[in-house]
Every structure is written in C-alpha cells, then in structure tokens.
Enzyme design. Structure first.
Site, PDB file in Angstrom:
ATOM      1  N   ASP A  33       0.863  -1.177   0.000  1.00 62.94           N
ATOM      2  CA  ASP A  33       0.000   0.000   0.000  1.00 62.94           C
ATOM      3  C   ASP A  33       0.905   1.234   0.000  1.00 62.94           C
ATOM      4  O   ASP A  33       1.629   1.483   0.953  1.00 62.94           O
ATOM      5  CB  ASP A  33      -0.896   0.009   1.245  1.00 62.94           C
ATOM      6  CG  ASP A  33      -1.835   1.201   1.251  1.00 62.94           C
ATOM      7  OD1 ASP A  33      -2.379   1.523   0.184  1.00 62.94           O
ATOM      8  OD2 ASP A  33      -2.004   1.811   2.320  1.00 62.94           O
ATOM      9  N   ASP A  81     -39.190  34.005   9.268  1.00 66.94           N
ATOM     10  CA  ASP A  81     -37.732  34.155   9.316  1.00 66.94           C
ATOM     11  C   ASP A  81     -37.227  34.336  10.741  1.00 66.94           C
ATOM     12  O   ASP A  81     -36.155  33.846  11.104  1.00 66.94           O
ATOM     13  CB  ASP A  81     -37.310  35.351   8.456  1.00 66.94           C
ATOM     14  CG  ASP A  81     -37.511  35.070   6.973  1.00 66.94           C
ATOM     15  OD1 ASP A  81     -37.807  33.923   6.626  1.00 66.94           O
ATOM     16  OD2 ASP A  81     -37.371  36.015   6.167  1.00 66.94           O
ATOM     17  N   ASP A 113     -25.307  56.104   8.465  1.00 66.38           N
ATOM     18  CA  ASP A 113     -26.230  55.746   9.546  1.00 66.38           C
ATOM     19  C   ASP A 113     -25.847  54.403  10.176  1.00 66.38           C
ATOM     20  O   ASP A 113     -26.311  54.079  11.268  1.00 66.38           O
ATOM     21  CB  ASP A 113     -27.659  55.648   9.018  1.00 66.38           C
ATOM     22  CG  ASP A 113     -28.251  57.020   8.702  1.00 66.38           C
ATOM     23  OD1 ASP A 113     -27.590  58.035   8.981  1.00 66.38           O
ATOM     24  OD2 ASP A 113     -29.377  57.067   8.163  1.00 66.38           O
ATOM     25  N   LEU A 150     -30.324  43.820   1.386  1.00 70.18           N
ATOM     26  CA  LEU A 150     -31.009  44.135   0.133  1.00 70.18           C
ATOM     27  C   LEU A 150     -31.761  45.454   0.242  1.00 70.18           C
ATOM     28  O   LEU A 150     -31.736  46.278  -0.682  1.00 70.18           O
ATOM     29  CB  LEU A 150     -31.967  42.998  -0.220  1.00 70.18           C
ATOM     30  CG  LEU A 150     -32.721  43.131  -1.541  1.00 70.18           C
ATOM     31  CD1 LEU A 150     -31.749  43.100  -2.715  1.00 70.18           C
ATOM     32  CD2 LEU A 150     -33.751  42.021  -1.687  1.00 70.18           C
TER      33      LEU A 150
END
Length: 577
Positions: free
Chosen positions: A91, A362, A472, A487
């Site tokens: 191996d 959510d 802000d 978004l």
C-alpha cells in the site's frame, strides 16, 4: 476461534513481504507495469512479487480464500478454507518505488463459518466480519495490530512490548491534523483545504498507514470523500482503527458494510466521534440516516402555528419518532391543552436531537439557528410567518417534509455563518481585550444608538484599509442575509451557496461609498472612530461599542444546515409581492 493462529499467519505474511521487497527498492524494473490487476488498475512488477511472496507464506500456514488487488479472489492452500484473508501486499507503491518511507503491507483476517467452508462462503460476509488486522510500515519497521473486542496495539522497531493505542480526543477542527486522499480531489475537498478549517492537512499516499496514524492519535482524521477507496486498501487499517475506538463510515455517516469484492469502492471518513460528526457535516449528509429525535420550535403568538405543532406531535407519535419541545413552546402548550396525554418533554440539550422543526417565519428560523449554535443540526423550516424567505416548506408540505427526513430521501443545504469578535480597551489596560459574540446567519449590523445620527468608522479587508465611512450604519451580510436588511440598504442578492460576504454602508454621507462583495475567507475589521455604536446580530443580539473599539468579522467555523425544499430563484418571487 484461534486468534493466535490468525496472528501467526498475519505476522509471517507481513515479515515475508518486508524481507522480499526491500531489495527491490530502487531497482528500475520494479516500476514496470506487467498487467492490469483484478481491480482494473495497472500492476507494477513489485506488486506481483510481493503478492506471490504472500501467497507462498499463506499456503505454508493455512488454507484460505485470498482477496488481493492483483489476483482478485482465489483459494490458496490445501483443504477447505478456514480463513478469509484480505491483502494489500504494498500500500503506497509510488512511495516504495521512490524510497519515500511511507509504504506498508496490510492484511486482515476473518474466520469462515465451519458450516460453509468454500470460496462461495464469502458471499454472506462483509468487511465487518474481519476479526484481525495488521499493517506494517516496511520502510520504518513499526507494526500495527488490532483484534476484535481486544483493542489495538503498536510494536515499534527494536521494541519487544506491544503498546495499546487509541484515537485522539481532539474536539475542534481548528486544532485537528487531517490526512486526505489526494487523487481526484473534489471541489468540496479543495474548498475544505482552502478554507483552512483544520490546523494541518497531510497527504501521505498510504491509506492503511494513515488509518493507523488515526488509530494511534498521530492524525485526528483521515478522509476520502470520493467513491474510490478500495476494500484491499483499508481492510487491515479498518480493523485496527475500529478497535482503537475510531468511527469509520462513508461520507454520509453510514457504517461501512463493504462486500468482500476486490472491485468494491466507498467514500471514507474516519476519526474520533466528535470530529467525525463535524467532518460528515461538511462533506456529506449524515442525516440521511433515520432521525433520532426532532426538536420543535414555533412562534407562540399565532393560534394556527400552535395548532400545527399539535398536529405535528400527533403525526410524529403515530410514526414512532421521538421529539422535544423548545421550553417556551412547551409552557404555552401546557397552558393550552392536555399535554399529559402526549410524550412531551422540554429540549434541554441540543445534542439530544438530530433535526429541528421551525414553525414560523424568518424570525423563528433565526431563533432556531441561535438555539442550535455550533451543533450540526439541520433545520426543517415551515412557513407560518409574513415573509418567510428563510423557510423552505409551506404549511401544506409539513408532513411531506417530515416523511422525506424519516425516509432519508432529501438534500441538505449548508449555509455560511459570520463570526463576530469585539476588541476593546479598558481604561486601566493598554492592550486589547476581546469578547466573542454569537454567530450571525443573516447579518451583523452596526448602528448608532441615537436616531438620525451618523456613525464614523474605518473599514479594513485582510488588513488593507478600504475607506473611512460616515453613515447611519454598516451591514456585513452573509449570502443568506443578502435578501434581508442588506437588500433593503441597496446590497446585491447572492446565492446561498456562494462563498462571500457583502459590506453595505447604510445611507452613507459620500456618494461613492457603495456595497462591496468580498471573498468568504476574508477578515473584515471595522474600527469605531466616534460615538457609541450598537452591534446587532440577526436583529436580536445587541452589544454596545465605544470609540476605539474594533469589530472583527470572518467566516464562522460552524455552518447552518437546512433541509432543502423550495428552489432559491422561486423564493425570489416573494420579493416582488
């Protein structure tokens, strides 16, 4: 069962191969391809010589059914076969031919039932029936040995005593050293390496030895998430690692039940129990197995949501599947109904459940994510809210979703979370101290504590100054959160699977202060220049910051997991309603 005889056979085979192949190291003809082996891969001359040595050794000591990559399946020795032997004579052939000191001989042995001692007997057996494993590092001389229900051991070169070995107790991926099978790396594995999820990645090129390194705690895990791991590669290491306390499964967390066939293939993840759970969470779908218990969390201010929870409880009890209730939900239902006729209990330890049912919108999903924390528990999100962009299933699909999970016929979607560390100075100290806040599934928002007042801060990406911003506030959003506050503030929509973050100033003073999409492996640092600021995690967790404090944001080590329902772009239609 004569384990001493099995041990004697294994030791004679590995010692004979070691003695026979060492003179071949460096011989140019050892590297010649002489045939195609029974497993369909090219066979080098050194492989054939090593296998012939093993066959001669086995024939002198017993009668057996031999499984080896070069000859396939063959009966060797006189009389009915007593043993099944799975052999990999070398191996790590490439390492051997190039004199890299990581190549081994691997052998595993199981007893063939007395009632059916012929070559067909192995049709009713699989890898779990192997009772003894031995792997010898030919280059260095150490031998690993495991025996069913008796533990695993190592005999170092020039030592006389076998020492017991066991897997490591490492619990955090960041502290782990992981061996990886390198041939045909998948995108998933490459991302794992790129993301530096673990302390070290090692590629040795000898699966049997790498499994033994995990068995002794020298490696914390070994993985091959392709379906390319062969029976002969791992049989010896499998027994040794199993007996050292290791967990060995395919990439989805299913126990190995490989048929005793030279052409059999599997994916492989082996480690201690804690790390194994995390690695399967990254590379596979460990939840394809039958769920242990569902956790249930729900909004409690709407009767229709509570009524649905009761229907779900009835359904789970009819299916014989356990469940636990989030504490506030339990208290609400206790006041509302005769809860004693149900097997209702409070969810006290998140590790007791395998899946979380979220009934709401959510906000409920975000609560579920906070409750789960860094545990690998997937969320089944049912839409009972007003927006429900994070939810995957409608109310009418709830029992369909539960059945999908019970049957194991579903997909998991992994979502990136954002870690948040606040660095601050105390008046009596000059150096920074830090506080770790909970991970964000949607976003981290920095805003002023006073309405209509701007905050002043600097933004750095990977230590490089980006800009000084007056606004802000500022949002750092995950791909999941790109359809939320980000978004609304003018940020772009990202697919949930993307490896990125969005940095969005909120109503900036300068017109050119625009949203930035940064690589998911980036470190984002925001330094507060003036006034006190509020840090808000997913609209819930709050921390007050002051002038001079810094917020360091990067990809979390933990992920959120969702049982996949609706397609992403079909959910975007909600934004137009």
């Amino acid at each position: 069962m004569d384990y001493d005889h099995m041990f004697h056979i294994a030791k004679k085979v590995v010692d004979s191969i070691e003695k026979g192949v060492k003179p071949l190291i460096g011989w140019e003809r050892s590297d010649e391809v002489v045939k195609i082996g029974a497993d369909g891969t090219p066979t080098k001359r050194i492989d054939v010589i090593a296998e012939n040595i093993a066959i001669n050794s086995i024939e002198r000591h017993c009668s057996a059914v031999l499984i080896s990559e070069e000859i396939g399946i063959k009966k060797v020795g006189d009389g009915p076969p007593e043993y099944l032997i799975v052999l990999d004579p070398i191996d790590g052939t490439y390492n051997a031919l190039n004199n890299l000191p990581i190549y081994s001989v691997s052998i595993a042995i199981g007893e063939i039932p007395r009632r059916n001692r012929d070559i067909d007997a192995i049709k009713s057996m699989d890898i779990r029936d192997l009772e003894l494993g031995m792997v010898k590092n030919i280059a260095t001389g150490e031998i690993y040995y495991g025996r069913a229900n008796k533990g695993a051991y190592i005999l170092e070169k020039n030592e006389k005593e076998w020492k017991r070995i066991k897997v490591s107790d490492t619990k955090n991926l960041k502290d782990a050293s992981v061996g990886v099978f390198a041939y045909g790396l998948t995108t998933n594995t490459l991302n794992f390496i790129k993301d530096r999820k673990v302390r070290r990645i090692r590629i040795f090129g000898s699966a049997a030895l790498e499994m033994c390194y995990v068995a002794r705690g020298a490696l914390d895990a070994f993985i091959n998430v392709n379906e390319t791991t062969r029976l002969c590669d791992i049989a010896g290491g499998y027994v040794i690692l199993r007996e050292s306390g290791g967990v060995i499964t395919d990439r989805d967390g299913r126990p190995l039940n490989m048929r005793l066939d030279v052409k059999e293939r599997t994916s492989l993840i082996c480690s201690n129990r804690t790390l194994h759970r995390k690695l399967v969470g990254i590379f596979g779908n460990k939840w394809a197995l039958k769920p242990t218990k569902f956790g249930i969390i729900s909004r409690i201010d709407r009767e229709e949501a509570l009524d649905l929870v009761v229907q779900i409880i009835d359904y789970l009890e009819s299916k014989g599947v356990g469940y636990l209730l989030e504490e506030e939900l339990y208290k609400t239902l206790k006041d509302k109904m005769d809860i004693d006729r149900y097997d209702c209990k409070v969810m006290e330890d998140i590790r007791e459940i395998s899946h979380m049912l979220s009934i709401g919108g959510d906000g409920t999903v975000l609560r579920a994510s906070r409750l789960i924390g860094g545990n690998e528990v997937p969320i089944i999100s049912i839409d009972m809210g007003t927006v429900g962009f994070l939810t995957e299933f409608s109310r009418d699909e709830v029992f369909k979703a539960i059945d999908m999970v019970i049957r194991g016929n579903y997909e998991i979607e992994r979502r990136t979370k954002c870690s948040c560390v606040v660095k601050f100075r105390e008046e009596e100290r000059k150096d920074y101290r830090q506080k770790v806040l909970p991970d964000a599934l949607n976003e981290v928002v920095l805003i002023t504590k006073s309405p209509a007042k701007m905050i002043h801060f600097e933004v750095y990406i990977n230590g490089e100054f980006v800009e000084e911003v007056r606004a802000d506030g500022i949002i750092v959003s995950t791909p999941t959160g790109s359809t939320a506050y980000s978004l609304s503030a003018g940020g772009p929509i990202l697919e949930p699977s993307m490896d990125a973050f969005v940095v969005v100033p909120i109503c900036p003073f300068k017109l050119f202060s625009r949203p930035i999409v940064v690589d998911g492996n980036s470190e984002i640092l925001i330094r507060i220049l003036r006034k006190s600021v509020l840090a808000v995690i997913d609209g819930n967790v709050e921390e007050t910051l002051k002038k001079g404090d810094e917020v360091v944001l990067r990809k979390s080590d933990a992920y959120a997991y969702f049982v996949k329902g609706r397609k992403f772009y079909s959910k975007l239609k909600k934004l137009g309603n």
